[in-house]
Design an enzyme around this catalytic site. Structure first.
Site, PDB file in Angstrom:
ATOM      1  N   GLU A 161       0.813  -1.218   0.000  1.00 31.33           N
ATOM      2  CA  GLU A 161       0.000   0.000   0.000  1.00 31.33           C
ATOM      3  C   GLU A 161       0.849   1.271   0.000  1.00 31.33           C
ATOM      4  O   GLU A 161       0.843   2.050   0.971  1.00 31.33           O
ATOM      5  CB  GLU A 161      -0.961   0.007   1.186  1.00 31.33           C
ATOM      6  CG  GLU A 161      -1.986  -1.119   1.101  1.00 31.33           C
ATOM      7  CD  GLU A 161      -3.045  -1.055   2.193  1.00 31.33           C
ATOM      8  OE1 GLU A 161      -2.782  -0.441   3.248  1.00 31.33           O
ATOM      9  OE2 GLU A 161      -4.129  -1.612   1.984  1.00 31.33           O
ATOM     10  N   GLU A 318      -6.671  -7.523  -0.898  1.00 34.54           N
ATOM     11  CA  GLU A 318      -7.122  -7.555   0.499  1.00 34.54           C
ATOM     12  C   GLU A 318      -8.527  -6.998   0.607  1.00 34.54           C
ATOM     13  O   GLU A 318      -8.844  -5.986  -0.013  1.00 34.54           O
ATOM     14  CB  GLU A 318      -6.263  -6.633   1.383  1.00 34.54           C
ATOM     15  CG  GLU A 318      -4.855  -7.038   1.629  1.00 34.54           C
ATOM     16  CD  GLU A 318      -4.140  -5.984   2.489  1.00 34.54           C
ATOM     17  OE1 GLU A 318      -4.800  -5.236   3.233  1.00 34.54           O
ATOM     18  OE2 GLU A 318      -2.911  -5.901   2.381  1.00 34.54           O
TER      19      GLU A 318
HETATM   20  C1  GAL Z   1      -4.412  -2.793   5.062  1.00 33.65           C
HETATM   21  C2  GAL Z   1      -2.985  -3.300   5.211  1.00 33.65           C
HETATM   22  C3  GAL Z   1      -2.956  -4.615   5.969  1.00 33.65           C
HETATM   23  C4  GAL Z   1      -3.788  -4.526   7.208  1.00 33.65           C
HETATM   24  C5  GAL Z   1      -5.185  -4.126   6.824  1.00 33.65           C
HETATM   25  C6  GAL Z   1      -6.121  -4.035   7.987  1.00 33.65           C
HETATM   26  O1  GAL Z   1      -4.471  -1.456   4.715  1.00 33.65           O
HETATM   27  O2  GAL Z   1      -2.407  -3.505   3.949  1.00 33.65           O
HETATM   28  O3  GAL Z   1      -1.606  -4.922   6.293  1.00 33.65           O
HETATM   29  O4  GAL Z   1      -3.236  -3.576   8.062  1.00 33.65           O
HETATM   30  O5  GAL Z   1      -5.143  -2.859   6.221  1.00 33.65           O
HETATM   31  O6  GAL Z   1      -7.377  -3.570   7.601  1.00 33.65           O
END
Ligand code: GAL
Length: 675
Positions: A161, A318
């Site tokens: 990110e 994700e």
């Molecule tokens: C994302 C991040 C992950 C985790 C997740 C939690 O932004 O890439 O590592 O922190 O959020 O929601």
């Protein structure tokens, strides 16, 4: 999408992958190794076929500078490979080890107010630090040498990110890099002085060394300087990605390289530029849990991701199985929401669906974040929904590679958003994002799938283009919009658009000058409204708020005028025919419901027919070579009969009409007629 390396999208989805990818971030270094076989066994039960590893593992892989320990990762590769699970291999550069900052305190991020950020979190190295660039490319090279030819490796996941949790850095090294970036852009100080309008408030520069980053100052800092710093920041982060990517590609030319974007939620990186540098687009998305219509925000992010991917399938790297841990109130997903969310992404072009994270962490900052395998274990609702989704996705392989086509586009330009969000705008109630969301929601409710497009992109394939927030609009973008309308397109422009050029300077000729002949009007003066003030329009009893303009017609027809307020008697909504098309202008803020008043008419101009299903029914069509696939997600509380003949790939049911249960979803194959 152009491929930038030896790997090519024409080779298909991830090399060697013929199923919808399913899995999540896997951080086994947080657990005793004895537990790993159980993880892998449970992954198989859930239908997991792809996991991201190593994203935050720098301190484990390189415990001391130049000393590598790959043993645990070697064993992990073999364990996953033996189970047929493919690997998305992270480079751990979002989280440099403590030793790195001890050796290179100058690589720490300095915020705009001069605070140097400490260790103990993640994502805190300065993108312009030469030491950080060296260290991150070395660890990327070491990983590529070690695992580049491993058969389990499916994709490289560089960093994590970019742009979060911090993007800008005001350290001395960043200031030096900014100066270099400015020299490249402007060549001479005269050009920089002209672009930044430094005659105002006596800011003229005579030496490059005097130019600095726009740190906090006594009052508002030069907006052109701040806009350039935002561009520089996005470019500096992109250079970090390119450096790692090229280091990996040298060792490992055959495997696609990507990084996880946050389309629509991280505003500091210009993803139009980034998209040309990745082999495939990957995205992370988290619902705004308190928003009762969070499915609309999800769809926006997915459509933006697909647009950045130039329509090609993309990877949802994700999302969450249930609650996150960083919102003010971390609401759990309701039963069925996990599947609905995943299928919405899938319907909008994601050929892989992944979560943060596989097993919930016991320690650290994210222990209250949901996971595929929650703290409650396998006797839990979340686990059974995770397994059920794995089964569903397993039935959807034939949809891979099919594409979504859109008749409408919404203009999206990070540079314009950066500029509009600076201080001292004509009203604090102006919000570019609020308007983009409102128009998007209107189109979502009308079941019209949209792409997002840069204002200078080829728009000729769209029947309708909406510019909800094009504050910064270059002359060449305006020319592009003129050609679009003359060629038969329908353009809808909202207020506070086409105000400044690329240097945040008001266009010569005044507000909306570059679009004057397209819209058939000029804006003489902004007439913003008081907090809560509403103005009546001479149309259907609708009211506007936040904004009005003093519009002078130059060929446009009036669709609605103001009945009261500072612009009483003046045009509020106009339409102008130009060439074979038409251009609409809205000079006030309308609610999502009232936007129908304008958009229903614009749809007629554009030859678009809005859907007539219930507004909570999300419908998206993916087009394949043999068949189309209609993805129907029912976010409502009543079942809906879909008068569409086909086969539901999830249940195997076939019919001339299929019911979508309340909270349920279908993926209907509609065979193409053979003739
Ligand atoms: C994302 C991040 C992950 C985790 C997740 C939690 O932004 O890439 O590592 O922190 O959020 O929601």
């Amino acid at each position: 999408m152009e491929s930038t390396g030896n790997w090519s999208t024409s080779a298909g989805w991830l090399p060697g992958v013929s199923a919808v990818s399913y899995g999540g971030d896997y951080n086994p270094e947080q657990w005793p190794e004895e537990l790993w076989p159980e993880d892998v066994e449970l992954m198989r039960q859930a239908g997991v076929n792809l996991v991201s590893i190593g994203i935050f593992s720098w301190a484990m892989i390189e415990p001391r500078p130049g000393e590598y320990d790959f043993g645990w990762m070697d064993r992990l590769f073999e364990l996953l490979h033996a189970a047929g699970i493919r690997i998305s291999l992270g480079t751990p550069t979002a989280s440099p080890p403590a030793w790195f900052f001890h050796e290179h305190p100058e690589a720490r991020v300095v915020t705009r107010d001069g605070t140097t950020l400490g260790f103990g979190s993640r994502g805190m190295a300065s993108p312009s630090s030469p030491a950080y660039r060296r260290a991150s490319t070395s660890i990327a090279t070491a990983l590529a040498k070690r695992y580049g030819s491993h058969p389990a490796l499916a994709v490289w996941h560089v960093h994590n990110e970019y742009g979060a949790p911090v993007s800008e850095c005001y350290s001395d090294e960043s200031v030096r890099a900014f100066r270099e970036w400015l020299r490249d852009r402007y060549t001479s100080l005269d050009a920089l002085n002209g672009a930044w309008g430094t005659a105002f408030w006596g800011q003229r520069y005579v030496e490059w060394e005097h130019v600095s980053a726009p740190a906090v100052s006594a009052s508002v800092v030069n907006p052109a300087q701040r806009l350039d710093f935002a561009r520089f920041t996005s470019d500096a982060l992109l250079q970090c990605f390119i450096a790692e990517r090229d280091a990996i590609r040298t060792e490992c030319p055959g495997v696609p390289i990507t990084t996880n974007f946050m389309a629509g939620t991280c505003e500091s990186v210009d993803l139009w530029k980034w998209a040309d540098e990745v082999d495939l687009v990957a995205n992370d998305h988290y619902l705004v849990a308190e928003d009762e219509r969070s499915q609309v925000g999800l769809a926006l992010s997915a459509d933006l991701t697909r647009s950045i991917a130039r329509g090609r399938p993309w990877l949802l790297m994700e999302h969450s199985t249930s609650s996150v841990n960083w919102q003010p109130r971390n609401l759990a997903k309701r039963s069925g929401e996990l599947t609905r969310n995943a299928l919405s992404h899938f319907g909008r072009g994601a050929d892989g669906v992944m979560f943060f994270q596989w097993r919930a962490s016991r320690s650290g900052a994210e222990k209250f974040h949901s996971a595929m395998l929650p703290h409650a274990g396998t006797r839990s609702r979340v686990w059974s929904e995770v397994c059920s989704l794995g089964g569903d996705l397993g039935r959807l392989a034939e949809v891979l590679g099919s594409e979504v086509t859109a008749d409408a586009a919404i203009l999206w330009d990070w540079e314009s958003f950066w500029a509009q969000d600076l201080e001292w705008r004509p009203s604090k109630d102006l919000s570019h994002r609020e308007r983009v969301n409102a128009f998007y929601e209107r189109l979502w409710q009308d079941q019209i799938v949209v792409d997002f497009a840069h204002p200078e992109a080829d728009l000729s394939s769209y029947r309708l283009v909406v510019a909800p927030a094009s504050y910064l609009l270059t002359q060449s973008a305006a020319d592009n919009l003129r050609r679009y309308v003359e060629g038969g397109g329908t353009l809808v422009v909202s207020y506070f658009s086409a105000i400044v050029d690329e240097h945040d300077a008001v266009h010569p000729g005044g507000f909306v000058a570059p679009l004057r002949d397209v819209l058939g009007l000029t804006v003489e003066e902004f007439l913003p409204l008081r907090a809560g003030e509403k103005v009546r329009l001479s149309f259907d009893g609708i009211v506007g708020d936040v904004w009005t303009d003093d519009v002078a017609l130059q060929g446009a027809e009036v669709v609605a005028a103001y009945e009261d307020g500072p612009a009483a008697g003046k045009p509020a909504i106009t339409r102008h025919r130009l060439g074979n098309g038409s251009a609409w202008y809205l000079s006030t803020r309308l609610t999502v419901d009232d936007l129908s008043v304008v958009l229903d008419k614009a749809y007629v101009d554009a030859g678009i027919v809005a859907g007539d299903g219930p507004e909570d029914l999300e419908l998206v069509r993916r087009r394949g070579s043999q068949a189309d696939y209609l993805i129907a997600v029912n976010h409502g509380t009543r079942p809906v009969d879909l008068p569409v003949g086909g086969v539901d790939l999830l249940s195997g049911q076939a019919g001339e009409s299929l019911k979508v249960e309340a909270g349920g979803a279908r993926v209907i194959r509609i065979d193409k007629p053979t003739d």
